[in-house]
Design an enzyme around this catalytic site. Structure first.
Site, PDB file in Angstrom:
ATOM      1  N   GLU A 147       0.776  -1.225   0.000  1.00  0.00           N
ATOM      2  CA  GLU A 147       0.000   0.000   0.000  1.00  0.00           C
ATOM      3  C   GLU A 147       0.813   1.284   0.000  1.00  0.00           C
ATOM      4  O   GLU A 147       0.359   2.296  -0.515  1.00  0.00           O
ATOM      5  CB  GLU A 147      -0.938  -0.002   1.221  1.00  0.00           C
ATOM      6  CG  GLU A 147      -1.976  -1.106   1.232  1.00  0.00           C
ATOM      7  CD  GLU A 147      -2.985  -0.932   0.116  1.00  0.00           C
ATOM      8  OE1 GLU A 147      -3.486   0.185  -0.085  1.00  0.00           O
ATOM      9  OE2 GLU A 147      -3.266  -1.932  -0.574  1.00  0.00           O
ATOM     10  N   SER A 533     -49.433 -23.841  41.841  1.00  0.00           N
ATOM     11  CA  SER A 533     -49.160 -24.167  43.238  1.00  0.00           C
ATOM     12  C   SER A 533     -47.708 -23.948  43.636  1.00  0.00           C
ATOM     13  O   SER A 533     -47.407 -23.949  44.834  1.00  0.00           O
ATOM     14  CB  SER A 533     -49.535 -25.622  43.511  1.00  0.00           C
ATOM     15  OG  SER A 533     -50.929 -25.802  43.400  1.00  0.00           O
TER      16      SER A 533
END
Length: 891
Positions: A147, A533
């Site tokens: 690059e 319950s």
């Protein structure tokens, strides 16, 4: 020709010289030129004439040069002023480059198990931030060569590169537009500017690049670049890309692999390692050559690396990193949901958090298997086939490659492991005695024998058609060898299960349904269901803390209550009644009418405050029906509340996370804030653990917690759960079954682990006459806790100080001698200083008739034998209808 002498011009006749300074000179000049004669007395005029002739020639040249110089100067000034104006204009309102010095890029948040193993990760951009000091030079050199070879020498931009790019663009008439950006410019573009190719953006990019070069070091700029750059496959930064393409860390990369990564920034989509393999190979070799020419590789290394084949995860050369992660499940997704609320979704997905989960992977496997086994057993007991609902098109069945490609593209659960891995498959040909199928990931064509599908009701051949997508798993014989492929389906009924440490609140296992990939809805934390319950212990806890005792007598008899919706006649499951009954027996046998009378005596406002204090509800409605568990809550809340019964009444805050660290390793959350007094003391005996001091809130009195635990232990020993739970350590718990068995529950605990199960349809409807909390959820608890006890052990429930034992008759509540023995004898724990009053009865303000069909002491409550979903026989009572009990629990 004129001649100058002393300022006087004279004309001389051609050929006459006069006083010749040098004999023959004038004659030679005159003869040569034929233009003038030399005046012996006019040497000065001669020189003057020469000067005049030179001036005449130089004057236009000097004038031209002056004009050119002025023009050049003007151009330079204009260009300089224009450039300065451009830089001034575009330099205004630019993003602050100084912010990059403190830039923290979005990174992956990872979840770890207690052993430090990665079990899941979350990210918007898959990035692993790596400091420049930890990035190998080889990787830096590859990207610099690809690059920006002058990276370490330029001041932010490369003038030669820019000029070269302009020349190429002019020569190609705009067809060859290539970038000339340096790495510094790319950092500016990626972080602070857009990516469009406009002159304005380029100018700003250069301005910012020169500024950042003065602010940050080259290594810091390179660090930003290598961690931010997109490299395809949803990978941002070199560390994530190395993992994505090679399943390697940066330090393990070879030069040709580093060069391949450096090839990606140019255009990741154009250099796919499979679809554009040759193009990527050429680019990789170009980068290798640049590395050699820049002196980063020797010629021998360059030739050797260039000869390496292009290998990648995508091409099947390496196992993917994701293969090492378990499939995402309900546990880690719930962590995502909770931490997104606590820290913000943006911070969780981009903050690079390290999350240490409380999960015990081994126990999570047991939890998932136990719940799945029971859900599948119930589903197969129904005998109905639904399948996946997916069908492959007929053209896909023409070839093996066709149906394999079509099958792999379908979104079908692939995370199910129950007695072996479940595989997606496609029906190729239903047969009379066997069904031919193709299985994903398994070569060849296989068969499912007719006998394997005997549990299905209806015509076999009419049930299946070619192209149906199904699940299959391997079935084995008694010796564990492969027998045949077995047909499977994801059950329609769903449920949740979770287990946690009763002292710390650490959730060690959580399963929110049959399959996360089939349904991400977490029934353990998100499903709001009636606890039935299983809520009753909170009514009894409120009573015990209000001065009642386990031997307190409450009337078990019919009740009629006039409500705006009509007359409510709640009843017990068996339609029979006990009459005067101790609290212990009431909860052991899950007596609805006793619970309602007790709630009326204590006050629903007290019960509601108790439920809210335990975290079951935030704002509970004060209706008598809610004492039977008619108001909805979550399994998560219920299990955490039961943990407080088990640990002596101390506040427990359930958690799926032990610790959270930010990207720098700083702890930003820790769940356990207890103080370990002597953890650093090396003299602690091996037989004693360190002393841990807790300042947690006491939610309920320790004596009350033990009394309730003892009563819930009776539920398991001889009550509604006695036929389902059988463990080698003491266990306490409570079943729960709502009207028509729409929701069934069981929550139980040992001295150190509490676990709970819920089963029901997502769209509530009855589960059938054989469905009870004990028959459906009991086996789930039993299977899981069998493994948990082996790992965590268990012992007698700790008896707190401040009380004493008295033996009573558990049927009548009468006091018995200390030496009394027998099935009807139970030792109850009473508070010191509070002598119980025996024989006093409470009716809640509801009268009791004299002609009731009462249960006798020792009479069995189970009145009907049924076949459960597992094929076993069980004795159960009849169900209450909506008219007889509008909501709440049965068992």
């Amino acid at each position: 020709m004129r001649w100058a002498r002393g300022g006087r011009m004279t004309r001389r006749a051609p050929g006459w010289c006069g006083n010749e300074p040098e004999p023959g000179l004038c004659t030679e000049i005159g003869a040569a030129s034929g233009l003038f004669s030399f005046d012996p007395d006019g040497w000065d005029a001669y020189i003057g004439r020469i000067r005049f002739a030179g001036a005449a020639v130089l004057r236009p040249i000097l004038s031209l040069l002056g004009t050119l110089f002025s023009l050049i100067t003007l151009v330079v000034v204009v260009v300089g002023l224009s450039l300065g104006a451009v830089l001034h204009i575009y330099g205004q309102d630019l993003p602050s480059h100084e912010s990059l010095a403190n830039y923290t890029p979005p990174t992956i948040s990872r979840i770890y198990s207690g052993e430090g193993r990665i079990i899941d990760e979350f990210a918007q951009e898959r990035r692993l931030f790596t400091p420049a000091s930890d990035i190998p030079d080889l990787v830096k050199q590859a990207f610099i060569s690809a690059e920006d070879k002058n990276f370490y020498t330029h001041g932010g931009y490369d003038a030669v590169g820019i000029a070269s790019a302009l020349v190429d663009a002019v020569k190609s008439r705009g067809r060859n537009l290539r970038g000339a950006s340096t790495i510094t410019q790319q950092v500016m573009k990626n972080f602070l500017l857009s990516g469009d190719r406009q002159m304005e953006r380029k100018i700003k990019e250069i301005i910012l690049a020169t500024r950042i070069e003065e602010t940050l070091s080259k290594e810091k700029i390179l660090e930003l670049y290598l961690n931010e750059i997109f490299l395809g496959q949803n990978s941002y930064g070199v560390a994530a890309a190395a993992q994505t393409y090679f399943n390697k860390s940066l330090r393990d990369l070879e030069p040709h692999e580093a060069a391949m990564l450096a090839s990606m920034p140019k255009a990741p989509s154009d250099f796919h390692p499979v679809r554009q393999k040759e193009r990527l190979l050429d680019r990789r070799n170009f980068v290798l050559r640049e590395m050699w020419e820049n002196g980063y590789l020797t010629e021998e290394e360059y030739e050797a690396e260039r000869a390496q084949p292009l290998r990648s995860v995508q091409n099947g050369d390496f196992a993917p990193f994701s293969a090492e992660l378990p499939p995402r499940d309900y546990f880690t997704d719930e962590i995502r949901r909770q931490l997104s609320q606590d820290f913000g979704e943006g911070e969780f997905f981009t903050g690079g958090l390290s999350v240490r989960a409380t999960i015990e992977p081994e126990m999570q496997v047991h939890a998932a298997r136990a719940l799945r086994r029971q859900l599948e057993a119930y589903d197969r007991g129904r005998g109905r086939w639904r399948g996946t609902g997916l069908v492959l098109p007929p053209e896909a069945l023409d070839s093996e490659a066709g149906w394999r490609e079509a099958l792999s593209a379908l979104s079908v659960p692939r995370d199910i492991d129950l007695d072996g891995q479940w595989y997606p498959a496609v029906v190729l040909e239903p047969g009379d005695q066997a069904m031919r199928i193709g299985i994903e990931g398994v070569e060849g064509i296989h068969e499912v024998p007719r006998k394997d599908i005997s549990w299905l009701r209806g015509d076999f051949r009419a049930t299946f058609t070619p192209g149906d997508v199904v699940h299959v798993r391997r079935a084995t014989d008694d010796n564990g060898t492969f027998a045949n492929w077995s047909l499977r389906q994801v059950p329609e009924v769903q449920g949740g299960f979770m287990a946690m440490d009763v002292n710390s609140g650490r959730v060690i296992a959580m399963q929110g349904g049959f399959s996360y990939q089939a349904s991400v809805f977490n029934r353990a934390t998100q499903a709001m269901r009636q606890p039935g319950s299983s809520f009753k212990p909170f009514v009894y806890a409120a009573a015990l803390d209000s001065g009642y005792s386990p031997a307190t007598i409450v009337i078990d008899a019919p009740i009629e209550i006039d409500t705006p919706q009509g007359l409510w006649r709640p009843r017990n499951s068996t339609n029979k009644f006990y009459g005067p009954t101790p609290l212990r027996t009431g909860i052991e046998q899950s007596r609805n009418l006793m619970t309602i009378r007790l709630a009326q005596e204590v006050g629903m406002d007290v019960v509601a405050r108790y439920a809210e204090r335990f975290g079951v509800y935030e704002n509970m409605g004060q209706f008598l029906a809610n004492s039977l568990g008619s108001e909805e809550t979550t399994l998560y809340n219920m299990v955490a509340a039961y943990a407080m019964f088990a640990n002596g009444g101390e506040r427990v805050r359930p958690t799926l996370v032990d610790r959270v660290q930010d990207r720098y390793g700083k702890t930003i959350y820790r769940h356990d804030l207890r103080d370990c007094v002597d953890c650093d003391d090396p003299t602690i005996p091996a037989t004693r653990g360190p002393r841990i001091v807790s300042d947690r809130e006491q939610v309920m009195n320790a004596v009350t917690a033990y009394q309730l635990t003892s009563m819930l232990k009776g539920v398991v020993d001889r009550g509604t759960a006695s036929g389902a739970i059988n463990l080698p350590v003491p266990v306490a718990g409570k079943t729960g079954t709502t009207n028509d068995a729409r929701d069934v529950w069981f929550i139980g605990f040992t001295s150190n682990i509490v676990a709970g199960c819920y089963i029901g349809h997502d769209q509530p409807r009855g589960l059938g006459r054989a469905a009870y909390g004990s028959s459906l959820c009991g086996p789930v608890f039993q299977e899981f806790m069998t493994e948990a006890v082996q790992k965590y052990g268990g012992g007698p429930f700790e008896v707190p100080p401040g009380g004493h034992f008295i033996k009573i008759d558990r049927y009548s509540g009468a006091r018995l001698p200390d030496d009394a023995e027998g099935e009807f004898v139970v030792a109850e724990y009473f508070r010191d200083g509070e002598e119980p009053i025996f024989g006093l009865m409470y009716d809640g303000g509801f009268a009791m008739g004299t002609d009731l069909d009462l249960f006798q002491a020792g009479e069995r409550e189970n009145v009907e034998e049924v076949t459960t979903s597992t094929g076993e026989k069980a004795q159960v009572g009849g169900k209450a209808s909506f008219g007889s009990m509008s909501s709440g629990g049965l068992y």
